[in-house]
Design an enzyme around this catalytic site. Structure first.
Site, PDB file in Angstrom:
ATOM      1  N   CYS A 173       0.860  -1.179   0.000  1.00 25.92           N
ATOM      2  CA  CYS A 173       0.000   0.000   0.000  1.00 25.92           C
ATOM      3  C   CYS A 173       0.900   1.235   0.000  1.00 25.92           C
ATOM      4  O   CYS A 173       2.043   1.188   0.458  1.00 25.92           O
ATOM      5  CB  CYS A 173      -0.913  -0.014   1.215  1.00 25.92           C
ATOM      6  SG  CYS A 173      -2.364   1.039   1.059  1.00 25.92           S
ATOM      7  N   HIS A 383      -8.388  -4.834   1.183  1.00 29.92           N
ATOM      8  CA  HIS A 383      -7.731  -3.728   1.902  1.00 29.92           C
ATOM      9  C   HIS A 383      -8.080  -2.382   1.270  1.00 29.92           C
ATOM     10  O   HIS A 383      -8.452  -1.426   1.973  1.00 29.92           O
ATOM     11  CB  HIS A 383      -6.218  -3.970   1.883  1.00 29.92           C
ATOM     12  CG  HIS A 383      -5.414  -2.904   2.556  1.00 29.92           C
ATOM     13  ND1 HIS A 383      -4.932  -3.032   3.845  1.00 29.92           N
ATOM     14  CD2 HIS A 383      -4.988  -1.686   2.133  1.00 29.92           C
ATOM     15  CE1 HIS A 383      -4.263  -1.941   4.176  1.00 29.92           C
ATOM     16  NE2 HIS A 383      -4.274  -1.112   3.145  1.00 29.92           N
ATOM     17  N   GLU A 384      -7.972  -2.296  -0.060  1.00 35.25           N
ATOM     18  CA  GLU A 384      -8.244  -1.022  -0.730  1.00 35.25           C
ATOM     19  C   GLU A 384      -9.725  -0.647  -0.646  1.00 35.25           C
ATOM     20  O   GLU A 384     -10.065   0.528  -0.461  1.00 35.25           O
ATOM     21  CB  GLU A 384      -7.795  -1.093  -2.196  1.00 35.25           C
ATOM     22  CG  GLU A 384      -6.306  -1.366  -2.392  1.00 35.25           C
ATOM     23  CD  GLU A 384      -5.415  -0.387  -1.641  1.00 35.25           C
ATOM     24  OE1 GLU A 384      -5.814   0.776  -1.475  1.00 35.25           O
ATOM     25  OE2 GLU A 384      -4.326  -0.803  -1.197  1.00 35.25           O
ATOM     26  N   HIS A 387     -10.387   0.989   2.534  1.00 35.32           N
ATOM     27  CA  HIS A 387     -10.120   2.437   2.513  1.00 35.32           C
ATOM     28  C   HIS A 387     -11.340   3.185   1.981  1.00 35.32           C
ATOM     29  O   HIS A 387     -11.750   4.202   2.555  1.00 35.32           O
ATOM     30  CB  HIS A 387      -8.907   2.733   1.634  1.00 35.32           C
ATOM     31  CG  HIS A 387      -7.592   2.426   2.274  1.00 35.32           C
ATOM     32  ND1 HIS A 387      -7.298   2.738   3.582  1.00 35.32           N
ATOM     33  CD2 HIS A 387      -6.462   1.843   1.775  1.00 35.32           C
ATOM     34  CE1 HIS A 387      -6.064   2.359   3.869  1.00 35.32           C
ATOM     35  NE2 HIS A 387      -5.540   1.804   2.783  1.00 35.32           N
ATOM     36  N   HIS A 393      -5.370   3.072   7.895  1.00 31.27           N
ATOM     37  CA  HIS A 393      -4.570   1.946   8.363  1.00 31.27           C
ATOM     38  C   HIS A 393      -4.721   1.775   9.872  1.00 31.27           C
ATOM     39  O   HIS A 393      -4.877   2.748  10.609  1.00 31.27           O
ATOM     40  CB  HIS A 393      -3.093   2.155   8.017  1.00 31.27           C
ATOM     41  CG  HIS A 393      -2.808   1.991   6.561  1.00 31.27           C
ATOM     42  ND1 HIS A 393      -1.877   2.751   5.886  1.00 31.27           N
ATOM     43  CD2 HIS A 393      -3.336   1.152   5.633  1.00 31.27           C
ATOM     44  CE1 HIS A 393      -1.839   2.388   4.619  1.00 31.27           C
ATOM     45  NE2 HIS A 393      -2.720   1.421   4.441  1.00 31.27           N
TER      46      HIS A 393
END
Length: 748
Positions: A173, A383-384, A387, A393
């Site tokens: 990332c 994970h993205e 966001h 994070h």
């Protein structure tokens, strides 16, 4: 020489740490097995399921044996991933695309199992979740270019994926400085009055808030627009394979988000509404914003954001690019208020004078010159999207247990939104932390009513026992058992067991056609190399888990041993040895290069074939060979069906030179040397500066200048002067007038 020995010892130690892995596929996958089931038969089954009318023919069955166990897959076309308005867009047209090659299902009789993938040209590709972990199936040619292999696919376990989770400053990332620039940019968005949802005005206070929660209870599906660039298409080759990869990624994150309780908001799911595929023909198309080969990760995300994505919850681009610093993905972070970006964000004007949609992200499947395993790419996607849903994070002791000094907490690992990539095999690696759940819950409460849609519920009649169903035998014209009410029955009865019936065959293999549990002595699963046969327990329709055979039982044609019910250990471990690679550089005969070789622990000098005299007391002179397709001669070749090591040099000298020059390891070694010998670098820098200063000082006095105030340049000492030969004296000639000369010259 000493350094070389140390390196060999370190490599041997690393092999010892993963001693149970004996058949590596590449630098990320430490062990695999080949699959060679009949592709023509599976293709015919797929064609029948595609046009099936009867309930039974709609199921696709696939049976194969691998990793010391049997896989009995029962799958059906997956329609939950694509919306009713699903379209596939290419460079010149929009298609109503057939997604019948996408399947989802389970292992028949194994509770909690799940499978998802595609069937293209008679080959299954996807993932299979079992009690013992997840297996991944991929085409063999994606890793092995030798077309004479005796198998067409490879299968490996998630525990055999060794992804170096310290790559890049943020391990996949972008670093903090990138996110800080993005955050400041998000604050500059100009909000349009028409975009403010009516329910956000607090005129009616708590009553309106209660009503909002009620009406949005079923709005739990985020619709996606996914584009792929020409490089992604070039790697996977066909439109069907590209769509299969997209569905695999979406299904993977759908499984994670659906099982997470976001402070009372449950069953969050994803659905693909539109796909845009840029083929290799679009590589030079001026209308293709992703046509250039060298685009940085921030610019690549910006190109996606410059398009209008108001019709979608999120819009992603999948690519096959090697971004700087090991970045695998990038996305705008959502917030409940105060800044733009994330889910449901609409196109608006920003400080640079451009209109952008910040409900976007990007994913790449390449890292440092190699393609990452699907599991790594799936977690990156989750994970993205995290966001986009509003989670930064993870930080703090509560949400980063992997950094804890408490061994119990540390053992569970970090969560999905940890700043660096996780190894994927820890308890927490596929979960959201409490910090992420709190942040995501706030964003969902605020924004999901703006673009989320109602999702499809479990379907009674599809032949799969899903949540809220007791059984599922299909519709009235399909149901063949006497135990279950079919899907044509009224609500409250359909997909329920009939009165007095214990079970239904649709629940599992331990139920008879007479709707009773099979006795304890009846077999429901054949035994395998590492697991005993499954026996019904007499009180459930599902086939109970098989007992594992003792550790170090021979399996896989005596080339490996069983470890905890999985055929994963090397045959060398049975005798307290470690597996090693016989290489020609060690003086081994060419015939030994495709033998299973063993060595004493931490002693590479003892590496020898299982058929050698050295290990005759263990193997009695019996030579055990590697499987066809296995790497040999220290990864410089592959074993063919005749157990000969065929050297592979597909790249050629120019490609090898390029890799040597641009190898990340080279620059890492240089950086390490600079850190260790900083004083030498400092001295060399000072010497270089002094050399340049001296050169300028000495040469400046001999350099002519156009400045009249400076003194004339000094001649260089010892300069040889060229003597010209004497010229004969010529009589001066009368010159023509200038005007006539010029006019004559112009007329020529």
């Amino acid at each position: 020489m000493v350094l070389l020995r140390v390196l060999i010892l370190l490599l041997s130690w690393a092999a010892g740490m993963g001693g149970q892995y004996g058949n590596p596929l590449n630098k990320y996958i430490r062990h695999y097995e080949g699959l060679s089931y009949n592709v023509d038969s599976l293709h015919q089954k797929h064609q029948r399921a595609k046009r099936a009318v009867s309930h039974e023919d709609q199921f696709l069955r696939l049976d194969f044996h691998a990793h010391g166990r049997h896989f009995n897959l029962r799958m059906k076309r997956d329609t939950s991933l694509f919306s009713d308005e699903f379209k596939v867009e290419t460079s010149n047209k929009v298609l109503d695309y057939d997604t019948s090659h996408i399947y989802t299902g389970h292992i028949y009789g194994e509770e909690g199992s799940f499978s998802h993938g595609s069937v293209i040209d008679g080959r299954f590709e996807g993932f299979i979740q079992t009690r013992g972990g997840t297996f991944y199936v991929e085409p063999a040619e994606r890793y092995i270019k030798d077309r004479t292999l005796p198998f067409h696919s490879v299968i490996y376990h998630e525990d055999d994926i060794n992804y170096p989770h310290k790559y890049g400053p943020q391990g996949g990332c972008a670093d903090h400085s990138v996110f800080e620039r993005m955050r400041k940019y998000q604050m500059t968005g100009v909000e349009e009055v028409t975009q403010i949802p009516q329910e956000e005005h607090a005129a009616n206070g708590p009553e309106l808030l209660r009503k909002k929660r009620t009406t949005s209870a079923e709005k739990n599906t985020c619709q996606l627009y996914i584009q792929t660039d020409h490089l992604f298409f070039k790697y996977y080759g066909t439109r069907e394979a590209v769509i299969a990869q997209i569905s695999s990624h979406v299904k993977a994150i759908d499984t994670i988000y659906q099982t997470t309780d976001f402070s009372g908001i449950r069953n969050i799911s994803f659905m693909v509404k539109r796909i845009r595929i840029n083929t290799t023909a679009d590589e030079k198309d001026p209308t293709n914003p992703f046509r250039f080969p060298n685009i940085g990760v921030e610019k690549f995300l910006e190109l996606n954001s410059e398009q209008n994505h108001d019709d979608y919850c999120l819009a992603y681009v999948f690519t096959d690019r090697d971004f700087d610093d090991g970045v695998l993905g990038l996305a705008w972070v959502g917030a409940p208020s105060g800044s733009s970006g994330g889910i449901c964000e609409k196109s608006k004007l920003y400080s640079d004078g451009k209109k952008k949609s910040l409900n976007t992200g990007i994913i790449t499947v390449q890292n440092y010159g190699s393609h990452v395993p699907p599991k790594v790419s799936h977690i990156t996607f989750a994970h993205e999207v995290g966001h986009n849903f509003g989670s930064p994070h993870d930080s703090g002791t509560e949400c980063t247990p992997g950094e804890s000094k408490n061994l119990g907490q540390k053992e569970n690992g970090n969560y999905i939104m940890y700043a660096r990539a996780t190894s994927g095999d820890k308890l927490n690696n596929n979960k959201f932390s409490l910090c992420s759940i709190r942040n995501i819950s706030q964003v969902l409460e605020k924004k999901r009513n703006n673009c989320f849609v109602e999702s499809g519920q479990p379907i009674c009649g599809n032949g799969m026992v899903e949540q809220g169903e007791e059984c599922d035998c299909g519709y009235s014209d399909q149901c063949k058992d006497e135990c279950c009410f079919d899907a044509n029955q009224p609500e409250g009865r359909k997909c329920k067991l009939k009165p007095g019936k214990q079970c239904s065959p649709s629940q599992g293999p331990c139920c008879t056609a007479q709707c009773a549990f099979k006795s304890k002595s009846e077999k429901c699963r054949d035994d395998s190399d590492c697991a005993r046969e499954g026996i019904c327990n007499g009180f459930t329709a599902l086939c109970p888990a098989s007992d594992p055979k003792p550790n170090f039982t021979d399996c896989n044609r005596h080339t490996q041993v069983c470890i905890n019910g999985q055929c994963a250990g090397s045959i060398c471990e049975k005798y307290g040895l470690e597996e090693c690679t016989c290489a020609s550089s060690d003086g081994k005969d060419d015939k030994e290069l495709c033998h299973v070789c063993c060595m004493k622990k931490m002693d590479p000098s003892t590496c020898a074939s299982t058929g050698s005299v050295q290990w005759s007391r263990h193997f009695s002179g019996r030579t055990i060979t590697l499987q066809p397709g296995s790497p040999c001669n220290d990864f410089r070749g592959y074993c063919d069906v005749f157990m000969r090591c065929r050297l592979v040099d597909a790249d050629g000298p120019l490609a090898r030179l390029k890799k040597a020059i641009f190898s990340p390891e080279l620059y890492e070694n240089i950086a390490e040397w600079i850190v260790a010998h900083w004083w030498a670098v400092l001295l060399m820098g000072i010497a270089l500066i002094m050399l340049m200063a001296g050169f300028i000082k000495i040469c400046s006095v001999h350099t002519p200048s156009s400045n009249p105030k400076l003194p004339p340049p000094k001649p260089l000492p010892g300069t040889l002067k060229r003597r010209r030969p004497p010229q004969p004296i010529q009589q001066p000639q009368r010159q023509r007038p200038r005007e006539s000369y010029q006019m004559g010259h112009m007329r020529r």
